[in-house]
Motif scaffolding. Structure first.
Motif, PDB file in Angstrom:
ATOM      1  N   UNK A 143      11.565 -10.352 -12.166  1.00  0.00           N
ATOM      2  CA  UNK A 143      11.743 -10.777 -13.556  1.00  0.00           C
ATOM      3  C   UNK A 143      11.030 -12.095 -13.807  1.00  0.00           C
ATOM      4  N   UNK A 144      11.152 -13.035 -12.850  1.00  0.00           N
ATOM      5  CA  UNK A 144      10.501 -14.333 -12.988  1.00  0.00           C
ATOM      6  C   UNK A 144       8.990 -14.163 -13.008  1.00  0.00           C
ATOM      7  N   UNK A 203       5.970  -3.599 -16.953  1.00  0.00           N
ATOM      8  CA  UNK A 203       7.075  -3.963 -17.839  1.00  0.00           C
ATOM      9  C   UNK A 203       8.433  -3.553 -17.258  1.00  0.00           C
ATOM     10  N   UNK A 204       8.429  -2.801 -16.190  1.00  0.00           N
ATOM     11  CA  UNK A 204       9.675  -2.250 -15.637  1.00  0.00           C
ATOM     12  C   UNK A 204      10.760  -3.291 -15.342  1.00  0.00           C
ATOM     13  N   UNK A 205      10.448  -4.534 -14.890  1.00  0.00           N
ATOM     14  CA  UNK A 205      11.527  -5.501 -14.648  1.00  0.00           C
ATOM     15  C   UNK A 205      12.380  -5.782 -15.880  1.00  0.00           C
ATOM     16  N   UNK A 239      16.689   0.201 -20.074  1.00  0.00           N
ATOM     17  CA  UNK A 239      15.858   1.023 -20.948  1.00  0.00           C
ATOM     18  C   UNK A 239      15.039   1.964 -20.085  1.00  0.00           C
ATOM     19  N   UNK A 240      15.053   3.230 -20.446  1.00  0.00           N
ATOM     20  CA  UNK A 240      14.327   4.256 -19.694  1.00  0.00           C
ATOM     21  C   UNK A 240      13.056   4.650 -20.443  1.00  0.00           C
ATOM     22  N   UNK A 241      11.955   4.767 -19.699  1.00  0.00           N
ATOM     23  CA  UNK A 241      10.714   5.236 -20.284  1.00  0.00           C
ATOM     24  C   UNK A 241      10.651   6.761 -20.214  1.00  0.00           C
ATOM     25  N   UNK A 242      10.282   7.378 -21.325  1.00  0.00           N
ATOM     26  CA  UNK A 242      10.061   8.819 -21.376  1.00  0.00           C
ATOM     27  C   UNK A 242       8.602   9.021 -21.767  1.00  0.00           C
ATOM     28  N   UNK A 243       7.883   9.769 -20.954  1.00  0.00           N
ATOM     29  CA  UNK A 243       6.441   9.918 -21.148  1.00  0.00           C
ATOM     30  C   UNK A 243       6.086  11.367 -21.444  1.00  0.00           C
ATOM     31  N   UNK A 244       5.422  11.593 -22.582  1.00  0.00           N
ATOM     32  CA  UNK A 244       4.984  12.933 -22.973  1.00  0.00           C
ATOM     33  C   UNK A 244       3.478  12.876 -23.218  1.00  0.00           C
TER      34      UNK A 244
END
Length: 199
Positions: free
Chosen positions: A6-7, A52-54, A61-66
């Protein structure tokens, strides 16, 4: 360690914000050099997810990719297109509710590729959607954290320099959408693997 990630991300964000100001200056003063090359926009989006995942994990928050154009190769300035995707994804994550999804949908037509990013959280008004890509963002207080107001303006400059369009919309309840469309290939196309355009 998660706190270290995160840092590292926030340190990088500060650096990127300073780069946004410099890029914006160059675009506005005709000193920006666009380097067109061939690359997969899908791979670039996944790369941005990882960076951006941290912050996404912190907010659950979950990423959904289409993607119906998986591994479709486009011709664009990869560095600047990454700036666009990172800006829009980071805004979507930061203004999403906890434990929600940010959906990225890529559609490919004959001549264009379209990226749509949808989040659920703080909603925008129609007025805010129409002004948030302006250089001054006084009318969009939700999106004016340091670097993000100028970041959205920079996104517009980058997309338009690729002969594309960018917009925002809302359902007025909980969903916001950011969408940009660019040509699959540079309109002043040459047969070289890479080319530079001065704007």
């Amino acid at each position: 360690l998660n706190w270290q990630k995160k840092l590292d991300f926030h340190d990088k964000l500060c650096y990127l914000n300073s780069r946004k100001l410099l890029k914006t200056y160059r675009y506005e003063n005709g000193k920006k050099h666009l380097v067109f090359e061939y690359f997969s926009l899908s791979e670039l989006v996944i790369e941005c997810f990882e960076e951006i995942s941290p912050v996404a994990q912190e907010k659950e928050v979950e990423f959904v990719y289409k993607d119906n154009g998986l591994n479709t190769i486009i011709e664009a300035d990869r560095v600047d297109m990454k700036t666009v995707v990172l800006n829009l994804l980071s805004n979507a994550v930061m203004y999403s509710n906890h434990n929600e999804q940010v959906t990225v949908n890529i559609e490919v037509s004959t001549n264009h590729i379209q990226v749509e990013i949808t989040s659920r959280g703080i909603t925008l008004s129609e007025r805010e959607c129409s002004t948030m890509f302006n250089k001054t963002t006084g009318e969009v207080p939700k999106y004016t954290t340091i670097g993000h107001g100028i970041g959205l303006y920079l996104c517009k400059k980058i997309v338009e320099s690729h002969y594309g369009r960018i917009s925002a919309s809302t359902d007025g309840k909980i969903c916001n959408k950011f969408l940009f469309t660019i040509p699959l290939t540079h309109q002043k196309h040459s047969f070289e693997a890479s080319q530079t355009l001065y704007i």
